[in-house]
Design a protein around this motif. Structure first.
Motif, PDB file in Angstrom:
ATOM      1  N   LEU A   1       0.824  -1.204   0.000  1.00 33.18           N
ATOM      2  CA  LEU A   1       0.000   0.000   0.000  1.00 33.18           C
ATOM      3  C   LEU A   1       0.861   1.258   0.000  1.00 33.18           C
ATOM      4  O   LEU A   1       0.480   2.283  -0.552  1.00 33.18           O
ATOM      5  CB  LEU A   1      -0.942   0.001   1.201  1.00 33.18           C
ATOM      6  CG  LEU A   1      -2.041  -1.069   1.165  1.00 33.18           C
ATOM      7  CD1 LEU A   1      -2.784  -1.137   2.477  1.00 33.18           C
ATOM      8  CD2 LEU A   1      -3.014  -0.791   0.029  1.00 33.18           C
TER       9      LEU A   1
ATOM     10  N   ARG B   1       2.362   2.032  -5.554  1.00 34.29           N
ATOM     11  CA  ARG B   1       2.165   2.980  -6.646  1.00 34.29           C
ATOM     12  C   ARG B   1       3.452   3.190  -7.420  1.00 34.29           C
ATOM     13  O   ARG B   1       3.444   3.302  -8.650  1.00 34.29           O
ATOM     14  CB  ARG B   1       1.668   4.306  -6.075  1.00 34.29           C
ATOM     15  CG  ARG B   1       1.436   5.365  -7.127  1.00 34.29           C
ATOM     16  CD  ARG B   1       0.696   6.532  -6.529  1.00 34.29           C
ATOM     17  NE  ARG B   1       0.736   7.689  -7.404  1.00 34.29           N
ATOM     18  CZ  ARG B   1       0.079   8.806  -7.179  1.00 34.29           C
ATOM     19  NH1 ARG B   1      -0.676   8.919  -6.109  1.00 34.29           N
ATOM     20  NH2 ARG B   1       0.168   9.819  -8.006  1.00 34.29           N
TER      21      ARG B   1
ATOM     22  N   ILE C   1       2.672  -0.718  -9.706  1.00 33.47           N
ATOM     23  CA  ILE C   1       1.861  -0.295 -10.860  1.00 33.47           C
ATOM     24  C   ILE C   1       2.631  -0.470 -12.172  1.00 33.47           C
ATOM     25  O   ILE C   1       2.085  -0.992 -13.142  1.00 33.47           O
ATOM     26  CB  ILE C   1       1.316   1.138 -10.667  1.00 33.47           C
ATOM     27  CG1 ILE C   1       0.225   1.137  -9.599  1.00 33.47           C
ATOM     28  CG2 ILE C   1       0.747   1.689 -11.981  1.00 33.47           C
ATOM     29  CD1 ILE C   1      -0.415   2.488  -9.336  1.00 33.47           C
TER      30      ILE C   1
ATOM     31  N   ALA D   1      -2.293  -0.646 -13.689  1.00 32.34           N
ATOM     32  CA  ALA D   1      -3.156   0.020 -12.703  1.00 32.34           C
ATOM     33  C   ALA D   1      -4.268  -0.916 -12.231  1.00 32.34           C
ATOM     34  O   ALA D   1      -4.560  -0.986 -11.038  1.00 32.34           O
ATOM     35  CB  ALA D   1      -3.740   1.291 -13.295  1.00 32.34           C
ATOM     36  N   GLU D   2      -4.901  -1.669 -13.163  1.00 33.80           N
ATOM     37  CA  GLU D   2      -6.020  -2.540 -12.787  1.00 33.80           C
ATOM     38  C   GLU D   2      -5.511  -3.704 -11.932  1.00 33.80           C
ATOM     39  O   GLU D   2      -6.124  -4.054 -10.929  1.00 33.80           O
ATOM     40  CB  GLU D   2      -6.733  -3.096 -14.026  1.00 33.80           C
ATOM     41  CG  GLU D   2      -7.623  -2.091 -14.741  1.00 33.80           C
ATOM     42  CD  GLU D   2      -6.847  -1.149 -15.637  1.00 33.80           C
ATOM     43  OE1 GLU D   2      -5.642  -1.418 -15.862  1.00 33.80           O
ATOM     44  OE2 GLU D   2      -7.415  -0.148 -16.096  1.00 33.80           O
TER      45      GLU D   2
ATOM     46  N   PHE E   1      -2.827  -3.876 -10.075  1.00 28.57           N
ATOM     47  CA  PHE E   1      -2.420  -3.459  -8.733  1.00 28.57           C
ATOM     48  C   PHE E   1      -3.622  -3.111  -7.880  1.00 28.57           C
ATOM     49  O   PHE E   1      -3.660  -3.426  -6.691  1.00 28.57           O
ATOM     50  CB  PHE E   1      -1.460  -2.275  -8.787  1.00 28.57           C
ATOM     51  CG  PHE E   1      -1.113  -1.770  -7.415  1.00 28.57           C
ATOM     52  CD1 PHE E   1      -0.415  -2.570  -6.530  1.00 28.57           C
ATOM     53  CD2 PHE E   1      -1.525  -0.514  -6.973  1.00 28.57           C
ATOM     54  CE1 PHE E   1      -0.126  -2.151  -5.244  1.00 28.57           C
ATOM     55  CE2 PHE E   1      -1.237  -0.083  -5.696  1.00 28.57           C
ATOM     56  CZ  PHE E   1      -0.538  -0.901  -4.834  1.00 28.57           C
ATOM     57  N   SER E   2      -4.628  -2.478  -8.492  1.00 30.64           N
ATOM     58  CA  SER E   2      -5.825  -2.118  -7.726  1.00 30.64           C
ATOM     59  C   SER E   2      -6.493  -3.362  -7.148  1.00 30.64           C
ATOM     60  O   SER E   2      -6.908  -3.373  -5.986  1.00 30.64           O
ATOM     61  CB  SER E   2      -6.800  -1.358  -8.616  1.00 30.64           C
ATOM     62  OG  SER E   2      -8.024  -1.174  -7.950  1.00 30.64           O
TER      63      SER E   2
ATOM     64  N   ALA F   1      -4.433  -4.435  -4.344  1.00 32.40           N
ATOM     65  CA  ALA F   1      -4.473  -3.473  -3.235  1.00 32.40           C
ATOM     66  C   ALA F   1      -5.751  -3.625  -2.417  1.00 32.40           C
ATOM     67  O   ALA F   1      -5.738  -3.432  -1.205  1.00 32.40           O
ATOM     68  CB  ALA F   1      -4.343  -2.046  -3.766  1.00 32.40           C
ATOM     69  N   ILE F   2      -6.866  -3.983  -3.088  1.00 30.35           N
ATOM     70  CA  ILE F   2      -8.111  -4.184  -2.332  1.00 30.35           C
ATOM     71  C   ILE F   2      -7.952  -5.395  -1.411  1.00 30.35           C
ATOM     72  O   ILE F   2      -8.300  -5.342  -0.225  1.00 30.35           O
ATOM     73  CB  ILE F   2      -9.310  -4.360  -3.294  1.00 30.35           C
ATOM     74  CG1 ILE F   2      -9.623  -3.017  -3.956  1.00 30.35           C
ATOM     75  CG2 ILE F   2     -10.532  -4.873  -2.541  1.00 30.35           C
ATOM     76  CD1 ILE F   2     -10.738  -3.068  -4.963  1.00 30.35           C
TER      77      ILE F   2
ATOM     78  N   LYS G   1      -5.696  -4.389   1.424  1.00 31.05           N
ATOM     79  CA  LYS G   1      -6.364  -3.547   2.426  1.00 31.05           C
ATOM     80  C   LYS G   1      -7.124  -4.404   3.434  1.00 31.05           C
ATOM     81  O   LYS G   1      -6.989  -4.217   4.640  1.00 31.05           O
ATOM     82  CB  LYS G   1      -7.310  -2.573   1.720  1.00 31.05           C
ATOM     83  CG  LYS G   1      -8.221  -1.791   2.650  1.00 31.05           C
ATOM     84  CD  LYS G   1      -9.284  -1.023   1.879  1.00 31.05           C
ATOM     85  CE  LYS G   1     -10.534  -0.831   2.711  1.00 31.05           C
ATOM     86  NZ  LYS G   1     -11.591  -0.100   2.021  1.00 31.05           N
ATOM     87  N   TYR G   2      -7.916  -5.382   2.916  1.00 33.47           N
ATOM     88  CA  TYR G   2      -8.709  -6.209   3.825  1.00 33.47           C
ATOM     89  C   TYR G   2      -7.821  -7.128   4.660  1.00 33.47           C
ATOM     90  O   TYR G   2      -8.051  -7.304   5.865  1.00 33.47           O
ATOM     91  CB  TYR G   2      -9.757  -7.015   3.048  1.00 33.47           C
ATOM     92  CG  TYR G   2     -10.946  -6.145   2.683  1.00 33.47           C
ATOM     93  CD1 TYR G   2     -11.865  -5.786   3.666  1.00 33.47           C
ATOM     94  CD2 TYR G   2     -11.113  -5.663   1.404  1.00 33.47           C
ATOM     95  CE1 TYR G   2     -12.933  -4.963   3.361  1.00 33.47           C
ATOM     96  CE2 TYR G   2     -12.183  -4.835   1.087  1.00 33.47           C
ATOM     97  CZ  TYR G   2     -13.090  -4.493   2.066  1.00 33.47           C
ATOM     98  OH  TYR G   2     -14.133  -3.676   1.779  1.00 33.47           O
TER      99      TYR G   2
ATOM    100  N   ASN H   1      -6.248  -4.958   7.312  1.00 36.40           N
ATOM    101  CA  ASN H   1      -7.201  -4.529   8.340  1.00 36.40           C
ATOM    102  C   ASN H   1      -7.571  -5.648   9.302  1.00 36.40           C
ATOM    103  O   ASN H   1      -7.744  -5.404  10.491  1.00 36.40           O
ATOM    104  CB  ASN H   1      -8.479  -4.008   7.680  1.00 36.40           C
ATOM    105  CG  ASN H   1      -8.286  -2.634   7.085  1.00 36.40           C
ATOM    106  OD1 ASN H   1      -7.199  -2.078   7.143  1.00 36.40           O
ATOM    107  ND2 ASN H   1      -9.332  -2.098   6.506  1.00 36.40           N
ATOM    108  N   TYR H   2      -7.729  -6.877   8.788  1.00 33.82           N
ATOM    109  CA  TYR H   2      -8.202  -7.960   9.645  1.00 33.82           C
ATOM    110  C   TYR H   2      -7.055  -8.714  10.317  1.00 33.82           C
ATOM    111  O   TYR H   2      -7.260  -9.365  11.334  1.00 33.82           O
ATOM    112  CB  TYR H   2      -9.114  -8.908   8.858  1.00 33.82           C
ATOM    113  CG  TYR H   2     -10.486  -8.288   8.629  1.00 33.82           C
ATOM    114  CD1 TYR H   2     -11.425  -8.261   9.649  1.00 33.82           C
ATOM    115  CD2 TYR H   2     -10.815  -7.710   7.412  1.00 33.82           C
ATOM    116  CE1 TYR H   2     -12.665  -7.671   9.469  1.00 33.82           C
ATOM    117  CE2 TYR H   2     -12.057  -7.110   7.212  1.00 33.82           C
ATOM    118  CZ  TYR H   2     -12.976  -7.095   8.249  1.00 33.82           C
ATOM    119  OH  TYR H   2     -14.199  -6.508   8.071  1.00 33.82           O
TER     120      TYR H   2
ATOM    121  N   LEU I   1      -6.798   3.677  12.826  1.00 31.54           N
ATOM    122  CA  LEU I   1      -7.034   3.881  11.393  1.00 31.54           C
ATOM    123  C   LEU I   1      -8.159   3.003  10.844  1.00 31.54           C
ATOM    124  O   LEU I   1      -8.795   3.386   9.857  1.00 31.54           O
ATOM    125  CB  LEU I   1      -5.744   3.605  10.613  1.00 31.54           C
ATOM    126  CG  LEU I   1      -4.689   4.707  10.736  1.00 31.54           C
ATOM    127  CD1 LEU I   1      -3.345   4.200  10.279  1.00 31.54           C
ATOM    128  CD2 LEU I   1      -5.081   5.924   9.936  1.00 31.54           C
TER     129      LEU I   1
END
Lengths: 357, 195
Positions: free
Chosen positions: A161, A165, A169, A174-175, A177-178, A181-182, A185-186, A189-190, A260
């Motif tokens: 994260l 970039r 990337i 871009a697609e 990595f996105s 990245a999702i 992120k999860y 977070n968990y 956060l």
């Protein structure tokens, strides 16, 4: 004679009179200074409107993030301008993104340097006799590996994260990595709370073993950090330093991370800005430190890995690296004969405590 | 090419929130998301000022600078847009933006942010203009139809101006000249005295 007296007094009056006129003519223009001196403050006070112009004061206050009113309700919807965002941007994209990779590269190079200078890591000098001593309880080992797996997941996703970039990337598009990245992120977070809880459990379990003592000062003074063997107890000063960095720095990283991931509770942008910068900055230091920890546990001190996988180490390793502790364990009669590679042969280590006592 | 800008004339804005309503109506944004809002300074006091604020479409946009997935782009008209297919809902743009423009639907567990939503200057998003999919994700694309943003078009007192920066500046300059003098001397203070 009487005729001359009035003439003389008249000329005297003329003299005095003309002298008075002269003096007055000299003084009167000077009153201008008096007038200016009296009038100046009045002129200045009437010019004060420029300093207290309510119009400009409004916009000046706005730049300080003043609270206002908005019919639209939302996090800080009533603040027109928040200046903190610019500082956040400059620190994140500046020092954190610049020095972070350098720090990690230097730590990796440092570890590689230690490996080369020590001739491929420190090996156990004496031939193995097959005698073993218990080192870490099952509880400590299980919690350590939960924490270690969580740490690695957080490391991979967190660095993705922060630097994805710039690094990912160009590689993934871009697609691509996105999409990653999702997931990152999860996962981040968990996994974070799992890491935080296991870190806290391990800190509580090992705090007693990590209390500094006089031996630790000698370790630093006599060059223990450079690989020299200085008499040490169960943990040397370097290991204690790493523990206390975990206890303080790690918990700060964990707490800022929990801030956060709870935007419903911590709504203010300033809180989030500070939390993210502290989180990213300290986490980079943490990762740098973990490189040394991982190296020392595997290649740096051969035989050390047994302690956290099998729970016991060879007596020769214990004598070489932790002589004072080995003497204690031997005196307590906990030494046993087991074969390398056969875990669980040793006597049951009491659970619930980090100490082998 | 034009350089699109918003300008809110704080001496004309009467805090009617018509722009907020116009925006919600034109773009059909979800519940809890407001792309535009009116902020009132010194509310209820003499010298109260209201100003309508949304994404200001910055030249050097802080949101774009901190986005981890680089989903922002600037159109030829100087409008800052973002790609919701790339957005991961991390919230960094919200931390960086001085105007509080980025909005997040909080529909997931623990208030985890969904994909960011913000003012598009009524210019839709990436992909083909005027499609159903574009409207679903980004709202109206009035720019493609040759229209200006709904908020400014709807403003009753013409306080909120939107359009080419040069034209907006010309209109505002003319207003200031007609009001007689420097910006410090018109408006409330001129009519009712200081304070």
């Amino acid at each position: 004679m009487s005729k001359g007296t009035p003439t003389r007094s008249k000329s005297k009056r003329i003299l005095i009179g003309s002298a008075l006129v002269l003096i007055a003519a000299m003084i009167v223009p000077l009153t201008g200074y008096v007038y200016v001196a009296v009038a100046q403050p009045q002129i200045e006070s009437s010019a004060n409107w420029q300093e207290t112009n309510p119009r400009s004061e409004i916009w000046r206050e706005v730049r300080q993030g003043s609270q206002a009113y908005s019919a639209v309700k939302g996090p800080e919807a009533n603040v027109l301008i928040d200046n903190g965002g610019q500082n956040f941007r400059q620190i994140r994209n500046g020092p954190v993104a610049t020095f972070g990779p350098w720090l990690l590269a230097i730590m990796l190079l440092g570890v590689a340097g230690m490996f080369v200078l020590s001739g491929g890591g420190q090996k156990v000098e004496k031939p193995l006799s097959g005698k073993r001593v218990p080192r870490w309880s099952t509880y400590v080992r299980v919690v350590h590996w939960i924490m270690a797996i969580a740490f690695l997941l957080l490391l991979i996703t967190g660095l993705s994260l922060l630097f994805g970039r710039a690094v990912l990337i160009p590689l993934m598009g871009a697609e691509g990595f996105s999409a990653w990245a999702i997931v990152a992120k999860y996962v981040h977070n968990y996994t974070g709370p799992v890491f935080a809880v296991s870190l806290l459990m391990l800190v509580l379990a090992l705090a007693r073993d990590n209390m500094p003592s006089k031996v630790d000062v000698d370790w630093f003074l006599k060059g223990g950090f450079a690989g020299k063997h200085v008499p040490t107890g169960k943990l040397n000063a370097g290991e204690k330093l790493w523990f206390w960095f975990n206890a303080v720095g790690g918990l700060v990283v964990a707490i800022s991370g929990i801030v956060l991931i709870l935007p419903n509770i911590f709504e203010a942008r300033s809180t989030m800005q500070i939390a993210l910068l502290v989180h990213a900055g300290l986490a980079l230091l943490y990762i740098g430190g973990s490189f040394v920890h991982m190296y020392m546990g595997t290649l740096g001190a051969r035989g050390a890995l047994d302690a956290i996988t099998k729970g016991h180490v060879s007596s020769e390793w214990a004598e070489q690296h932790h002589d004072l502790w080995y003497d204690d364990v031997k005196k307590e009669g906990k030494e046993f004969v087991g074969e390398e590679g056969e875990a669980g042969r040793g006597p049951e280590v009491p659970t619930g405590s980090g100490s082998t006592a | 090419m034009a350089r699109m800008k918003f300008l809110c004339d704080a001496d004309r804005c009467i805090e009617c929130n018509g722009c907020v309503t116009a925006c919600k109506n034109a773009n059909e944004v979800p519940w809890g998301v407001n792309r535009r809002r009116v902020v009132t300074l010194n509310d209820g006091l003499p010298g109260e000022k209201s100003i309508s604020v949304a994404c200001m479409h910055c030249t050097d946009a802080p949101c774009a600078a901190v986005c981890p997935v680089d989903c922002f782009y600037t159109t030829d008209d100087g409008i800052v847009l973002h790609d919701k297919d790339l957005c991961i809902g991390c919230g960094y743009c919200f931390y960086a933006c001085p105007f509080g423009a980025p909005q997040f639907p909080k529909t997931e567990a623990f208030g985890v942010r969904g994909k960011m939503d913000k003012c598009t200057f009524c210019a839709g998003g990436p992909g083909e203009d005027g499609t159903e999919e574009e409207f679903e994700k980004y709202g109206a694309n009035r720019i493609a139809d040759g229209k200006l943003p709904a908020c400014a078009e709807m403003c009753a007192t013409k306080a909120l101006l939107a359009g080419d920066g040069d034209m907006v500046a010309d209109i505002y300059r003319e207003r200031v000249m007609r009001r007689g003098g420097r910006p410090q001397t018109w408006g409330w203070s001129k009519a009712y005295g200081e304070g």
